[in-house]
Write an enzyme that holds these catalytic residues in place. Structure first.
Site, PDB file in Angstrom:
ATOM      1  N   TYR A  53     -17.824  18.473 -22.823  1.00 51.08           N
ATOM      2  CA  TYR A  53     -16.410  18.078 -22.678  1.00 51.08           C
ATOM      3  C   TYR A  53     -16.215  16.630 -23.140  1.00 51.08           C
ATOM      4  O   TYR A  53     -15.366  16.336 -23.983  1.00 51.08           O
ATOM      5  CB  TYR A  53     -15.987  18.256 -21.210  1.00 51.08           C
ATOM      6  CG  TYR A  53     -14.686  17.581 -20.870  1.00 51.08           C
ATOM      7  CD1 TYR A  53     -13.497  18.035 -21.419  1.00 51.08           C
ATOM      8  CD2 TYR A  53     -14.655  16.481 -20.009  1.00 51.08           C
ATOM      9  CE1 TYR A  53     -12.299  17.406 -21.119  1.00 51.08           C
ATOM     10  CE2 TYR A  53     -13.462  15.859 -19.706  1.00 51.08           C
ATOM     11  CZ  TYR A  53     -12.287  16.320 -20.266  1.00 51.08           C
ATOM     12  OH  TYR A  53     -11.107  15.692 -19.970  1.00 51.08           O
ATOM     13  N   LYS A 108     -14.133  15.045 -26.474  1.00 50.01           N
ATOM     14  CA  LYS A 108     -13.053  14.052 -26.335  1.00 50.01           C
ATOM     15  C   LYS A 108     -13.382  12.793 -27.155  1.00 50.01           C
ATOM     16  O   LYS A 108     -12.500  12.205 -27.789  1.00 50.01           O
ATOM     17  CB  LYS A 108     -12.851  13.700 -24.858  1.00 50.01           C
ATOM     18  CG  LYS A 108     -12.182  14.811 -24.071  1.00 50.01           C
ATOM     19  CD  LYS A 108     -10.679  14.811 -24.323  1.00 50.01           C
ATOM     20  CE  LYS A 108      -9.985  15.999 -23.720  1.00 50.01           C
ATOM     21  NZ  LYS A 108      -8.534  15.858 -23.672  1.00 50.01           N
TER      22      LYS A 108
HETATM   23  N1  UFG Z   1     -17.217  16.813  -5.206  1.00 54.16           N
HETATM   24  C1  UFG Z   1     -17.773  17.231  -4.022  1.00 54.16           C
HETATM   25  N2  UFG Z   1     -17.430  18.457  -3.558  1.00 54.16           N
HETATM   26  C2  UFG Z   1     -16.558  19.280  -4.194  1.00 54.16           C
HETATM   27  C3  UFG Z   1     -15.990  18.843  -5.414  1.00 54.16           C
HETATM   28  C4  UFG Z   1     -16.346  17.596  -5.894  1.00 54.16           C
HETATM   29  O1  UFG Z   1     -18.578  16.530  -3.407  1.00 54.16           O
HETATM   30  O2  UFG Z   1     -16.311  20.394  -3.702  1.00 54.16           O
HETATM   31  C5  UFG Z   1     -17.568  15.466  -5.701  1.00 54.16           C
HETATM   32  C6  UFG Z   1     -18.139  15.465  -7.097  1.00 54.16           C
HETATM   33  O3  UFG Z   1     -19.535  15.626  -7.036  1.00 54.16           O
HETATM   34  C7  UFG Z   1     -17.729  14.084  -7.592  1.00 54.16           C
HETATM   35  C8  UFG Z   1     -16.406  13.812  -6.873  1.00 54.16           C
HETATM   36  O4  UFG Z   1     -16.359  14.733  -5.788  1.00 54.16           O
HETATM   37  O5  UFG Z   1     -18.652  13.138  -7.183  1.00 54.16           O
HETATM   38  C9  UFG Z   1     -15.197  14.046  -7.751  1.00 54.16           C
HETATM   39  O6  UFG Z   1     -15.322  15.316  -8.356  1.00 54.16           O
HETATM   40  P1  UFG Z   1     -14.172  15.981  -9.225  1.00 54.16           P
HETATM   41  O7  UFG Z   1     -14.688  17.315  -9.674  1.00 54.16           O
HETATM   42  O8  UFG Z   1     -12.894  15.938  -8.472  1.00 54.16           O
HETATM   43  O9  UFG Z   1     -14.012  14.986 -10.443  1.00 54.16           O
HETATM   44  P2  UFG Z   1     -15.114  14.454 -11.489  1.00 54.16           P
HETATM   45  O10 UFG Z   1     -15.364  13.031 -11.127  1.00 54.16           O
HETATM   46  O11 UFG Z   1     -16.291  15.334 -11.588  1.00 54.16           O
HETATM   47  O12 UFG Z   1     -14.323  14.682 -12.821  1.00 54.16           O
HETATM   48  C10 UFG Z   1     -13.415  13.773 -13.290  1.00 54.16           C
HETATM   49  C11 UFG Z   1     -12.379  14.477 -14.148  1.00 54.16           C
HETATM   50  C12 UFG Z   1     -13.013  15.036 -15.393  1.00 54.16           C
HETATM   51  C13 UFG Z   1     -13.777  13.959 -16.086  1.00 54.16           C
HETATM   52  C14 UFG Z   1     -14.790  13.372 -15.153  1.00 54.16           C
HETATM   53  C15 UFG Z   1     -15.585  12.271 -15.782  1.00 54.16           C
HETATM   54  O13 UFG Z   1     -11.768  15.511 -13.421  1.00 54.16           O
HETATM   55  O14 UFG Z   1     -12.014  15.536 -16.259  1.00 54.16           O
HETATM   56  O15 UFG Z   1     -14.131  12.835 -14.023  1.00 54.16           O
HETATM   57  O16 UFG Z   1     -16.893  12.302 -15.294  1.00 54.16           O
HETATM   58  F1  UFG Z   1     -14.415  14.441 -17.149  1.00 54.16           F
END
Ligand code: UFG
Length: 329
Positions: free
Chosen positions: A141, A145
């Site tokens: 992803y 981008k």
């Molecule tokens: N997390 C949990 N439990 C869950 C879901 C998420 O502990 O059920 C944690 C993840 O491990 C992470 C944090 O919560 O540490 C945030 O997770 P998200 O999935 O909400 O978001 P991300 O940081 O993984 O993703 C975001 C954007 C993406 C982007 C990314 C960059 O949504 O589009 O940041 O790393 F690519």
């Protein structure tokens, strides 16, 4: 003259359309509705259901409408999915953007603002992250981008197109009207998943790892309200219309919150105990992502209004409580 918003039925796109219309702009929305929702499109926007990989449909739109600038959100955006289905990401994100730029060049539309991501950096060398820091995506992803940014740059040199890439950190929250909000299927983002617990749709929230090198061992992210992101798109478009050169901006609050802290805030906002359980790490999650958005503040004059996590989670709760199944009836 009108602004074309591609992906304007999606989460960040629909919020940007609301802000554009509020600011008195004439807006055209195009979306293939594969992940977006027709109900999220502002009733004052003219809507075209099309896929950006369909050159003929884009050409028809550019012939029918007088477009002065494009805001491009139409892309696949799940980090996890991109790892097991990378070609979907090359097709939708890169091939889609290529067809879009071909059509824009052919119709003399030369300004574009588009969604990039913190995922272009990969594992950061230090925080807060600056736009000049190393970009080494750890997901397909993020790779697509970053390649979209490079594609814009080459097309700019050859055809005079000008672009702004906005690298979002963690988008969250919902519109103050309560009419639109976050709705993904499947949902993978932390805040909506947490709020499924007080909504009675999930028993507990999983904490993906508590052994990261952070103060409480859980991952730290920079949560930024979707309306603040929307405002940045309008400022970026105005910047290009005023002759601004190609540029890349981080968009975040510059403050990090751990997964545990976000759950605590959600408990306070909802008044629900929200049970949590530590589970193994999710592959590819960096320990910390925090933006420096000084450049967007200085160059674009961007001022995030929702810089407090309580307010952000309250606005998300407002939406999810009233729409437990998103836009589905
Ligand atoms: N997390 C949990 N439990 C869950 C879901 C998420 O502990 O059920 C944690 C993840 O491990 C992470 C944090 O919560 O540490 C945030 O997770 P998200 O999935 O909400 O978001 P991300 O940081 O993984 O993703 C975001 C954007 C993406 C982007 C990314 C960059 O949504 O589009 O940041 O790393 F690519």
């Amino acid at each position: 003259m009108s602004i074309l918003v591609l992906g304007g039925a999606g989460y960040i796109g629909s919020h940007t359309v609301y802000e554009l219309i509020e600011a008195g702009r004439d807006v055209v929305v195009a979306d293939n509705l594969l992940t977006g929702f027709k109900e999220a499109v502002h009733p004052k926007a003219r809507f075209y259901q099309l896929d950006i990989r369909d050159r003929g449909a884009l050409d028809t739109l550019f012939q029918a409408e007088d477009i002065e600038g494009v805001i491009h959100f139409a892309a696949s955006s799940q980090v996890g999915e991109s790892m097991f289905n990378p070609l979907k990401y090359y097709d939708n994100n890169l091939h889609g953007t290529m067809v879009l730029l071909q059509s824009m060049v052919a119709h003399g539309v030369d300004k574009i603002v588009f969604s990039s991501t913190a995922a272009t950096y990969g594992e950061p060398e230090s925080v807060p992250i600056l736009e000049t820091d190393r970009t080494q995506p750890t997901s397909c992803y993020g790779e697509t981008k970053l390649s979209m940014e490079h594609m814009m740059s080459w097309v700019s040199k050859a055809h005079g197109l000008r672009y702004v890439a906005l690298r979002y950190f963690n988008a969250c929250g919902a519109h103050a009207s309560g009419k639109i909000g976050e709705a993904h299927n499947p949902e993978t983002h932390l805040i909506p998943l947490i709020l499924q617990v007080p909504n009675g749709q999930r028993e507990k929230i999983s904490i993906f790892g508590d052994d990261y090198p952070t103060p409480d061992g859980t991952c730290i992210r920079d949560y930024i309200h979707v309306t603040d992101l929307a405002q940045a798109h309008i400022l970026a478009l105005d910047y290009l219309m005023n002759g601004g050169e190609n540029n890349v901006f981080n968009l975040g609050n510059g403050v990090g919150f751990s997964v545990n802290e976000v759950i605590e805030v959600a408990r306070a906002v909802t008044g629900h105990p929200i049970p949590a359980e530590v589970t193994p790490r999710r592959a590819g999650d960096p320990a910390q992502l925090i933006a420096s958005s000084e450049k967007a503040k200085t160059v674009l004059g961007w001022k995030p209004q929702y810089d407090d996590l309580n307010t952000i989670v309250s606005s998300a709760w407002n939406w999810h409580k009233a729409h437990p199944h998103g836009y589905e009836k």
